[in-house]
Write a protein that holds these residues in place. Structure first.
Motif, PDB file in Angstrom:
ATOM      1  N   UNK A 168       0.900  -1.208  -0.073  1.00  0.00           N
ATOM      2  CA  UNK A 168      -0.034  -0.094  -0.151  1.00  0.00           C
ATOM      3  C   UNK A 168       0.901   1.073   0.009  1.00  0.00           C
ATOM      4  N   UNK A 169       2.002   1.204   0.717  1.00  0.00           N
ATOM      5  CA  UNK A 169       2.707   2.396   0.794  1.00  0.00           C
ATOM      6  C   UNK A 169       4.034   2.374  -0.487  1.00  0.00           C
ATOM      7  N   UNK A 170       4.737   1.202  -0.497  1.00  0.00           N
ATOM      8  CA  UNK A 170       6.207   1.135  -1.073  1.00  0.00           C
ATOM      9  C   UNK A 170       5.764   0.970  -2.792  1.00  0.00           C
ATOM     10  N   UNK A 228       6.266  -7.869 -12.270  1.00  0.00           N
ATOM     11  CA  UNK A 228       7.062  -8.214 -11.217  1.00  0.00           C
ATOM     12  C   UNK A 228       8.510  -7.538 -11.132  1.00  0.00           C
ATOM     13  N   UNK A 229       8.794  -6.878 -12.444  1.00  0.00           N
ATOM     14  CA  UNK A 229       9.879  -5.935 -12.368  1.00  0.00           C
ATOM     15  C   UNK A 229       9.723  -4.792 -12.033  1.00  0.00           C
ATOM     16  N   UNK A 230       8.436  -4.357 -11.805  1.00  0.00           N
ATOM     17  CA  UNK A 230       7.981  -2.911 -11.430  1.00  0.00           C
ATOM     18  C   UNK A 230       8.602  -2.747  -9.859  1.00  0.00           C
ATOM     19  N   UNK A 231       8.945  -1.468  -9.698  1.00  0.00           N
ATOM     20  CA  UNK A 231       9.897  -0.990  -8.343  1.00  0.00           C
ATOM     21  C   UNK A 231       8.762  -0.003  -7.671  1.00  0.00           C
ATOM     22  N   UNK A 232       9.181  -0.100  -6.430  1.00  0.00           N
ATOM     23  CA  UNK A 232       8.646   1.053  -5.484  1.00  0.00           C
ATOM     24  C   UNK A 232       9.860   1.216  -4.475  1.00  0.00           C
ATOM     25  N   UNK A 248      11.693  -4.350  -6.383  1.00  0.00           N
ATOM     26  CA  UNK A 248      10.689  -4.780  -7.277  1.00  0.00           C
ATOM     27  C   UNK A 248       9.768  -5.561  -6.454  1.00  0.00           C
ATOM     28  N   UNK A 249       8.572  -5.416  -7.354  1.00  0.00           N
ATOM     29  CA  UNK A 249       7.355  -6.310  -6.731  1.00  0.00           C
ATOM     30  C   UNK A 249       7.650  -7.731  -6.573  1.00  0.00           C
TER      31      UNK A 249
END
Length: 155
Positions: A58-60, A110-114, A123-124
């Motif tokens: 929810x945050x990262x 899966x490679x998207x990042x926060x 990464x997710x």
């Protein structure tokens, strides 16, 4: 032979179920019972698991702040029980938080990042693996506490 994504999602769902099962058949007093010097109780573990879900999904992942969502900054606060916390309310909150986590992750690869405040970009995929590890560890803690509580019933 499921895809990587399905494997991660399914393992996380399994660990979430194990966290909720820690409270099955307990009284409110048993769920709150403190058996160790830390703030760890069975009810507190489930409350903390919701906190961990919020921190990562929810945050990262979406790049929001804890303050925006009312997520505590102090990890100890995620274990502290309010007088009105119950098995039903904490369980329902955990289910709601997990459903929102799934919604947040759905549109991401899966490679998207926060960016996490302490760890930096993750990464997710990493978030899934971390949450699987986190919930498995806490389910193990909970299994030991639950065993002690159930043994005390028979004493």
């Amino acid at each position: 032979m499921a895809s990587e994504r399905k494997t991660l999602v399914d393992l996380l769902a399994s660990n979430r179920a194990e966290i909720l099962e820690l409270l099955d058949g307990l009284t409110e007093e048993e769920a709150r019972r403190s058996l160790v010097p830390s703030l760890t109780t069975l009810l507190g573990l489930v409350k903390h698991a919701a906190f961990a879900e919020q921190v990562w999904f929810h945050v990262t992942l979406p790049g929001r702040t804890r303050a925006e969502l009312g997520v505590p900054d102090d990890i100890d606060d995620s274990f502290r029980l309010a007088p009105d916390d119950t098995i039903a309310s904490i369980g329902e909150n955990f289910r709601k938080v997990c459903a929102e986590s799934d919604r947040q992750a759905f549109d991401h690869d899966l490679d998207d990042t926060g960016t996490h405040a302490r760890r930096g970009p993750v990464s997710l995929r990493w978030m899934y693996v971390h949450m699987i590890e986190e919930l498995a560890r806490h389910a193990g803690h909970g299994d030991i506490l639950r065993e002690q509580i159930l043994a005390a019933r028979e004493a």
